[in-house]
Design an enzyme around this catalytic site. Structure first.
Site, PDB file in Angstrom:
ATOM      1  N   ASP A   1      -1.807   6.699   6.654  1.00 45.09           N
ATOM      2  CA  ASP A   1      -2.910   5.935   5.918  1.00 45.09           C
ATOM      3  C   ASP A   1      -3.047   4.834   6.869  1.00 45.09           C
ATOM      4  OD1 ASP A   1      -4.312   3.711   4.618  1.00 45.09           O
ATOM      5  OD2 ASP A   1      -2.931   3.244   3.059  1.00 45.09           O
TER       6      ASP A   1
ATOM      7  N   TRP B   1       0.958  -1.335   0.021  1.00 46.25           N
ATOM      8  CA  TRP B   1       0.047   0.153  -0.164  1.00 46.25           C
ATOM      9  C   TRP B   1       0.719   1.130   0.051  1.00 46.25           C
ATOM     10  CZ3 TRP B   1      -4.240  -1.070  -1.902  1.00 46.25           C
ATOM     11  CH2 TRP B   1      -4.912  -2.399  -1.640  1.00 46.25           C
TER      12      TRP B   1
ATOM     13  N   LYS C   1     -12.676  -1.866   6.317  1.00 47.96           N
ATOM     14  CA  LYS C   1     -11.923  -2.564   7.159  1.00 47.96           C
ATOM     15  C   LYS C   1     -12.396  -2.676   8.449  1.00 47.96           C
ATOM     16  CE  LYS C   1      -8.493  -3.229   3.602  1.00 47.96           C
ATOM     17  NZ  LYS C   1      -7.919  -2.459   2.901  1.00 47.96           N
TER      18      LYS C   1
HETATM   19  C1  LIG Z   1      -7.288  -1.796   1.886  1.00 46.65           C
HETATM   20  C2  LIG Z   1      -6.092  -0.770   1.925  1.00 46.65           C
HETATM   21  C3  LIG Z   1      -5.867   0.217   0.921  1.00 46.65           C
HETATM   22  C4  LIG Z   1      -7.030   0.435  -0.271  1.00 46.65           C
HETATM   23  O1  LIG Z   1      -8.089   0.609   0.191  1.00 46.65           O
HETATM   24  P1  LIG Z   1      -9.062   0.914  -0.843  1.00 46.65           P
HETATM   25  O2  LIG Z   1     -10.308   1.591  -0.136  1.00 46.65           O
HETATM   26  O3  LIG Z   1      -9.680  -0.346  -1.380  1.00 46.65           O
HETATM   27  O4  LIG Z   1      -8.847   1.742  -2.011  1.00 46.65           O
HETATM   28  C5  LIG Z   1      -5.211   1.426   1.248  1.00 46.65           C
HETATM   29  N1  LIG Z   1      -4.373   1.051   2.349  1.00 46.65           N
HETATM   30  C6  LIG Z   1      -4.239   0.199   3.389  1.00 46.65           C
HETATM   31  C7  LIG Z   1      -3.391   0.190   4.405  1.00 46.65           C
HETATM   32  C8  LIG Z   1      -5.090  -0.849   3.177  1.00 46.65           C
HETATM   33  O5  LIG Z   1      -5.474  -1.739   3.973  1.00 46.65           O
END
Ligand SMILES: *Cc1c(COP(=O)(O)O)cnc(C)c1O
Length: 359
Positions: free
Chosen positions: A168, A101, A192
Site C-alpha cells: 500500500d 491503514w 496524496k
Molecule cells: C489515505 C490512505 C489510505 C486510504 O485511502 P482512500 O483512497 O481514502 O481509501 C490507505 N492507505 C494509506 C497508507 C493511506 O495514506
C-alpha cells in the site's frame, strides 16, 4: 489570487502549474471545443489522454512490461478488500501491522475469512517505528504499508520474501524509485501524491491475476480491468487526465530520482528544525524510520495547548493542514512531491519564531 501553503495529508497540494494547465484546458480541451470531462471514454480524444498517462507512468516509474497498470475507483480502501479477493489461494496472508491503514487492510481479509498472520507490529509504541518483519516464503502473499501517513514512518528498504509482496503506497507512490523485482502489487489512492481523489492506481504483475475464483464479481477482478486497459466501464476520466498532467510535471522536474533528492532535502530541513530545537519539538517517529512524506511532531510534554497555538500561528502565515491526526496529536506536515522547499522553509521559520516566543 490567493494560494496558501497546504500541508494537508490528502487530498493535498497540487503543483500550481498543473492546476493552471487544467484551468486553461478546462472548457476547450486543446482546440477540440469541449472539456475532457465531457468527452466519451470511447473517443480517441480521451483514449490518447488515458494511454498517455499509462505510458508516462511506465517510463517515469520504470514499470516492467509484465506488470499491468490499472486505474480503478473506490480508493485504497477498496484495495484492502480487492487484494485478498484476487490473491488469496486458501493459505495464509501475512501482514506487517504498522498502523491504522494496515489494520484496516487486515480487517478486510478477515471479513473474507482468509487466514491472516500478523508477523510484525509496532502498536505497543503507538506505531513510532517500522518493526522487523520476517515473512515466510510460502504465504499466499505478504502485505506492507510503505509509508504510514498518520504516524510518519516509512520503509527505507522492503522486506525480503519469495512470496508475492503487496504494498500500500498511497502516501509515497512516485516519491522515490522502486525496485520492481521486489514488488508484485502496488496500490495507491491518487489524492496524496499523484493527483486528485477518485482514481486508484494498481500496478500488478500480470501472472498474479490470471487465476481468480469464479465467485469474484466482474468489477472486482483485476483481470477484467487488465484485459480492458481500465476501460471495461467508464473510468474516472477527469482524474486520469489530472494524473497525466502530474506525470508530465514529474518529467519536467527531472523524473523520480530528481524528485526523490528534492524530497530528502525538504524533509531534512524539517527534521533538523525538530532536532535542533533543544527539546522544544519532539519527533514522533524513530529517526531511522522517519517518513520523507509526513513529518509528525509534538511540542515538549505533548503540550496540546501550545500545539494548538502553533497551528493557529501558522494559519496566520497562510500555512494550513498542520494539525496532527488525533491518534498521534501534535502536528503533521505532509510534504509530498508537490510541496516546494520554499513552503517547507516558511514552516521552519514559523516554528523557530514560535519557539523563541514560547521558550
Ligand atoms: C489515505 C490512505 C489510505 C486510504 O485511502 P482512500 O483512497 O481514502 O481509501 C490507505 N492507505 C494509506 C497508507 C493511506 O495514506
Amino acid at each position: 489570487m490567493k494560494r496558501v501553503i497546504n500541508f494537508n495529508a490528502g487530498p493535498s497540494t497540487l503543483p500550481l502549474s498543473v492546476l493552471e494547465k487544467a484551468q486553461r484546458e478546462l472548457v476547450d480541451f486543446r482546440g477540440h471545443g469541449l472539456s475532457i470531462m465531457e468527452a466519451s471514454h470511447r473517443s480517441k480524444l480521451y483514449e490518447d489522454v488515458h494511454n498517455g498517462a499509462i505510458e508516462k507512468m511506465r517510463n517515469l516509474y520504470t514499470i516492467p512490461d509484465d506488470y499491468a497498470v490499472l486505474f480503478l475507483q473506490g480508493g485504497a480502501s477498496m484495495q484492502f478488500a480487492m487484494v485478498p479477493m484476487n490473491l488469496y489461494r486458501g493459505g495464509v496472508i501475512e501482514y506487517a501491522n504498522t498502523g491504522a491503514w494496515s489494520k484496516k487492510a487486515i480487517k478486510e481479509a478477515q471479513i473474507q475469512k482468509c487466514q491472516v498472520q500478523i508477523v510484525a507490529e509496532s502498536s505497543e509504541s503507538n506505531f513510532d517505528h517500522i518493526p522487523d518483519a520476517h515473512f515466510s516464503d510460502t504465504c499466499d502473499y505478504a502485505h506492507i504499508t510503505s509509508n504510514n501517513t498518520i504516524y510518519g514512518t516509512q520503509y527505507k528498504c522492503f522486506p525480503e520474501t519469495k512470496a508475492p509482496l503487496v504494498v500500500d503506497a498511497s502516501s509515497d507512490i512516485f516519491s522515490y524509485p522502486v525496485e520492481w523485482s521486489k514488488i508484485d502489487l502496488m496500490y495507491a489512492g491518487a489524492q496524496k501524491n499523484a493527483g486528485p481523489s477518485g482514481v486508484t492506481i494498481v500496478i500488478v504483475k500480470k501472472s498474479l491475476i490470471e487465476n481468480v475464483s469464479e465467485d469474484v464479481p466482474t468489477m472486482l477482478r483485476y483481470k477484467t480491468h487488465a484485459d480492458a486497459n481500465s476501460l471495461y466501464n467508464t473510468p474516472p476520466t477527469f482524474g486520469i487526465y489530472m494524473l497525466s498532467l502530474m506525470m508530465e510535471w514529474l518529467e519536467e522536474r527531472g523524473g523520480i530520482e530528481a524528485v526523490a533528492q528534492y524530497n530528502e532535502e525538504k524533509a531534512a530541513l524539517l527534521y533538523d528544525a525538530i532536532d535542533n530545537s533543544d527539546g522544544f519539538y519532539t519527533g514522533h517517529a524513530r529517526r531511522q524510520d522517519r517518513s520523507l512524506m509526513n513529518v509528525t511532531f509534538n511540542i515538549r510534554n505533548k503540550d496540546a495547548e501550545l500545539e494548538a497555538k502553533l497551528v493557529a500561528f501558522c494559519e496566520e502565515r497562510d500555512m494550513i493542514g498542520l494539525k496532527g491526526h488525533r491518534s498521534v496529536g501534535g502536528l503533521r506536515a505532509s510534504i509530498y512531491n508537490a510541496m516546494t522547499i520554499e513552503g517547507v522553509q516558511k514552516l521552519v521559520t514559523a516554528m523557530e519564531d514560535f519557539r523563541k516566543a514560547h521558550s
